[in-house]
Design a protein around this motif. Structure first.
Motif, mmCIF file in Angstrom:
data_model
loop_
_atom_site.group_PDB
_atom_site.id
_atom_site.type_symbol
_atom_site.label_atom_id
_atom_site.label_comp_id
_atom_site.label_asym_id
_atom_site.label_seq_id
_atom_site.Cartn_x
_atom_site.Cartn_y
_atom_site.Cartn_z
ATOM 1 N N ARG A 1 -23.401 -63.394 109.423
ATOM 2 C CA ARG A 1 -22.493 -62.255 109.823
ATOM 3 C C ARG A 1 -21.420 -62.669 110.743
ATOM 4 O O ARG A 1 -20.403 -62.126 110.781
ATOM 5 N N SER A 2 -21.647 -63.694 111.798
ATOM 6 C CA SER A 2 -20.811 -63.922 112.659
ATOM 7 C C SER A 2 -19.583 -65.127 112.086
ATOM 8 O O SER A 2 -18.734 -65.486 112.903
ATOM 9 N N VAL B 1 -36.779 -75.189 98.224
ATOM 10 C CA VAL B 1 -36.699 -73.863 98.016
ATOM 11 C C VAL B 1 -36.160 -73.106 99.398
ATOM 12 O O VAL B 1 -36.125 -73.760 100.298
ATOM 13 N N LEU B 2 -35.381 -72.186 99.171
ATOM 14 C CA LEU B 2 -34.271 -71.550 100.032
ATOM 15 C C LEU B 2 -35.277 -70.845 101.249
ATOM 16 O O LEU B 2 -36.164 -70.204 100.753
ATOM 17 N N GLY B 3 -34.652 -71.058 102.496
ATOM 18 C CA GLY B 3 -35.461 -70.194 103.647
ATOM 19 C C GLY B 3 -34.936 -68.913 103.662
ATOM 20 O O GLY B 3 -34.289 -68.371 102.783
ATOM 21 N N ASP B 4 -34.995 -68.464 104.945
ATOM 22 C CA ASP B 4 -34.388 -66.907 104.999
ATOM 23 C C ASP B 4 -32.896 -66.923 104.729
ATOM 24 O O ASP B 4 -32.285 -67.496 105.710
ATOM 25 N N THR B 5 -32.574 -65.970 103.958
ATOM 26 C CA THR B 5 -30.964 -65.550 103.773
ATOM 27 C C THR B 5 -30.611 -64.141 104.208
ATOM 28 O O THR B 5 -29.729 -63.724 103.856
ATOM 29 N N THR B 6 -31.552 -63.726 104.960
ATOM 30 C CA THR B 6 -31.430 -62.126 105.478
ATOM 31 C C THR B 6 -29.930 -62.095 106.090
ATOM 32 O O THR B 6 -29.490 -61.056 106.320
ATOM 33 N N THR B 7 -29.700 -63.139 106.825
ATOM 34 C CA THR B 7 -28.530 -63.062 107.678
ATOM 35 C C THR B 7 -27.257 -63.193 107.083
ATOM 36 O O THR B 7 -25.932 -63.116 107.486
ATOM 37 N N LEU B 8 -27.541 -63.684 105.794
ATOM 38 C CA LEU B 8 -26.159 -63.898 105.097
ATOM 39 C C LEU B 8 -25.202 -62.374 104.584
ATOM 40 O O LEU B 8 -25.832 -61.450 104.676
ATOM 41 N N THR B 9 -23.698 -62.844 104.751
ATOM 42 C CA THR B 9 -23.082 -61.677 104.338
ATOM 43 C C THR B 9 -23.170 -61.225 102.772
ATOM 44 O O THR B 9 -23.381 -59.955 102.336
#
Ligand code: PRX
Length: 652
Positions: free
Chosen positions: A610-611, A627-635
């Motif tokens: 987000r930044s 395998v992808l990790g955490d993508t919750t901070t993605l825009t």
């Protein structure tokens, strides 16, 4: 002797195998006793001083070390000349007829220079430099193939106190131009060309493109290597073989302060622009002299071959200054290891009776892949010590090197160091330590290091952390040329000036063996050479079709890492194979073949937090197919799906 405790031989995380130097090797080695090594480590200043005293000084120092963090001055107020130490000293000590450089060109031509020959050439070269208006403190750019004149040019600069700045002959003319402009070199020394994999590399022709835009360059001095097409600009360009006829045979060496600068060498960092690492005179020479003697155990009879190019720090410290300060015979080869066949190195070792061989894991892995058939005709019986440098050597490659090249007879020194450290910092001592594949070993006597966590506390054994250097060492960089701020920020800011941060991760086991874990910053290691992700990204976005780019390194079985570029194209640009090639070649033009992306992945967007920070870790996972990790901070989480699809298309 090999000891294996019930584990398979390959790919172990915990390494149980131990290898010992032979009794024969131990009997003759420079350093063999625990007491001696402990004593050296206990009193570092005394240790360095005793080795500095083996060199020639016009004026002795008043103080060994002046430590004014983060700058160190070694052998304060001492005066010496590096070229005198590497050449004249041996002539005066009876080494006049000893071979200094044995050289083989890629086409098979060969040449030997005794110390006397080297002395004659260097003196004339120094006078030619003077004739071209070069004096103490001036910067001289050197862009050369691997021919003896490259060494001669470096030594001639050292003789008159000029600061050389060698640019690897594989770098592009743009990379050469930027380096010249950064240090404002007055003279460029180049050659008509050199041979690589059977092709002619037209260095003078290429450097003409650089010199067009380097206002500081007044003259170009050309060495004639062969018959290469080129243009000579009247009044600016001169042939070395013509000018050498016009100068006196002797040039008085300049008495240099120990802290004067010897050279600048550019290396990739985390920013888009390479940094000019600046090295001193007395401290640097003491560091490389001592380590050459003790780690490579150099003796009068040895023929030492370091396969690096002169354009890297390994070439500076362990082709030129260390071995020549010791008075060794060094071997130099111009071309590629696999030209015309994969057996070229082994052929050379037998032909010239090489005794100490120092190369990089990338080369070892390539040989390993080619199989042992190429080795069959060669005895390699003159070898007595092997070395590795530039990147971690995986145990499998270590064992192959030990078994097939060293014939289980030669110790291996896995040497960790950097452009900035100037000399080897971590290794085993070949006549003393037990070797553990995949583990570089221990700090060299007089080197103080630690492994820290983020908070700056030492980590426990077997725990990974940041590798730092705790106290100064003689060949420590003086700084970054013209950029003190960058020097402080890059190496000293992480723990408020308390430690030098290497940028590497490491782990120490319960026996004290260090294992290097690779870079922890945005620097890639391609075939043991540092390439900055930002440097490649800047090159990519300067392509007219590219709007945005991110670069990651993925594991590669031979070169250690390979470059993957994620690209967002400008509007209305069609992606096709021609475009992909043109982007790749654009990077080669900007930096050199070393930075050519192995893969290009097009995307409509790059994953960002987000930044607004590009999530390189995520891109790395995509590129490595993990395998992808955490993508919750993605825009925009769907960016990932698109990228994954793209990647699958390429892989498929
Ligand atoms: O990451 C480490 C790796 O190479 C980096 C230094 O690169 P450069 O300045 O180009 O100098 C290379 C030759 C000295 C280090 O930060 N490196 C170098 N030697 C080793 C290594 N990594 C693991 N094991 C080594 N023996």
């Amino acid at each position: 002797m090999v000891s294996v405790k019930g584990k398979s031989l390959e790919g172990l995380l915990t390494e149980f195998r131990r290898f010992y130097p032979s009794t024969e090797f131990k009997k003759n080695a420079h350093l063999t006793s625990k007491e001696e090594i402990e004593k050296l480590s206990k009193y570092p200043e005394k240790f360095w001083e005793s080795y500095a005293s083996e060199l020639h000084w016009y004026k002795k120092w008043n103080k060994v070390l002046d430590w004014n963090p983060p700058h160190s001055k070694w052998f304060v107020d001492g005066e010496l000349n590096v070229c005198y130490n590497c050449v004249d000293r041996h002539i005066k000590n009876g080494g006049r007829n000893k071979a200094a450089i044995i050289w083989e060109g890629e086409p098979g031509d060969t040449k030997t220079l005794t110390y006397w020959d080297l002395y004659r050439e260097v003196n004339k070269f120094a006078n030619v430099l003077k004739k071209l208006g070069i004096s103490k403190g001036d910067r001289v750019a050197i862009y050369m193939p691997m021919i003896p004149e490259a060494v001669i040019a470096m030594l001639a600069c050292a003789r008159i106190g000029a600061i050389h700045m060698v640019v690897f002959g594989g770098f592009s003319s743009e990379a050469l131009r930027d380096r010249i402009n950064d240090c404002k070199a007055k003279l460029l020394v180049t050659a008509d060309g050199g041979y690589r994999r059977g092709s002619l590399i037209p260095l003078k022709h290429d450097s003409d493109y650089a010199v067009k835009d380097t206002p500081s360059i007044e003259n170009v001095l050309i060495i004639k290597r062969g018959e290469f097409p080129l243009r000579v600009k009247k009044g600016r360009d001169f042939w070395w073989h013509e000018l050498e006829e016009e100068v006196e045979p002797y040039c008085e060496p300049e008495s240099m302060n120990s802290d004067d600068s010897l050279f600048i060498l550019y290396t990739s960092g985390t920013t888009g622009k390479p940094k000019g690492v600046l090295h001193s005179t007395g401290g640097y020479l003491t560091g490389v002299y001592t380590t050459s003697k003790l780690i490579f155990d150099m003796k009068d009879q040895d023929v030492f071959w370091c396969t690096a190019d002169i354009g890297w720090i390994t070439g500076h410290s362990y082709i030129v200054y260390g071995p020549l300060a010791v008075g060794a015979t060094l071997f130099m080869y111009e071309g590629a290891p696999d030209w015309p066949e994969m057996d070229r190195y082994w052929r050379i070792i037998d032909k010239y009776g090489i005794t100490i061989f120092y190369t990089a894991p990338t080369a070892i892995r390539a040989f390993m892949k080619a199989g042992t058939e190429y080795l069959k005709p060669f005895s390699l019986e003159t070898l007595r010590l092997l070395g590795s440098v530039g990147e971690p050597i995986n145990p499998e490659a270590w064992i192959w090197y030990y078994t097939h090249i060293g014939k289980k007879r030669c110790p291996i020194v896995d040497t960790w160091w950097q452009t900035e450290t100037g000399m080897i910092m971590v290794t085993t001592l070949p006549g003393y330590h037990t070797m553990k594949p995949g583990h570089a070993g221990f700090p060299f006597p007089g080197v103080s290091l630690d492994i820290l966590n983020e908070a700056g506390e030492p980590v426990d054994p077997d725990e990974g952390g940041y590798l730092v250097l705790k106290s100064p060492w003689p060949s420590m960089l003086k700084g970054i040329y013209g950029d003190e701020e960058k020097y402080l920020e890059k190496y000293w800011s992480k723990w408020n000036g308390k430690y030098y941060f290497t940028g590497d991760g490491a782990r120490r086991d319960s026996e004290g063996y260090l294992m290097l874990l690779g870079r922890v910053d945005d620097v890639l290691s391609i075939a043991g050479h540092r390439v900055g992700t930002m440097e490649v990204e800047s090159a990519l976005v300067s392509h007219p079709s590219v709007a945005e780019a991110a670069v990651v390194g993925i594991t590669h079985e031979i070169t250690g890492q390979a470059i993957v570029g994620f690209i967002v194209l400008r509007d209305n640009i069609d992606k096709d194979f021609d475009l992909e090639d043109s982007i790749r070649e654009h990077v080669v033009k900007k930096i050199g073949p070393i930075a050519r992306p192995r893969k290009i992945i097009f995307s409509s967007e790059l994953p960002k937090t987000r930044s607004g920070k590009i999530m390189r870790r995520l891109l790395k996972d995509i590129a490595e197919g993990k395998v992808l990790g955490d993508t919750t901070t993605l825009t925009e989480p769907e960016v990932i799906d698109n990228l994954k699809k793209q990647y699958e298309i390429i892989e498929g």
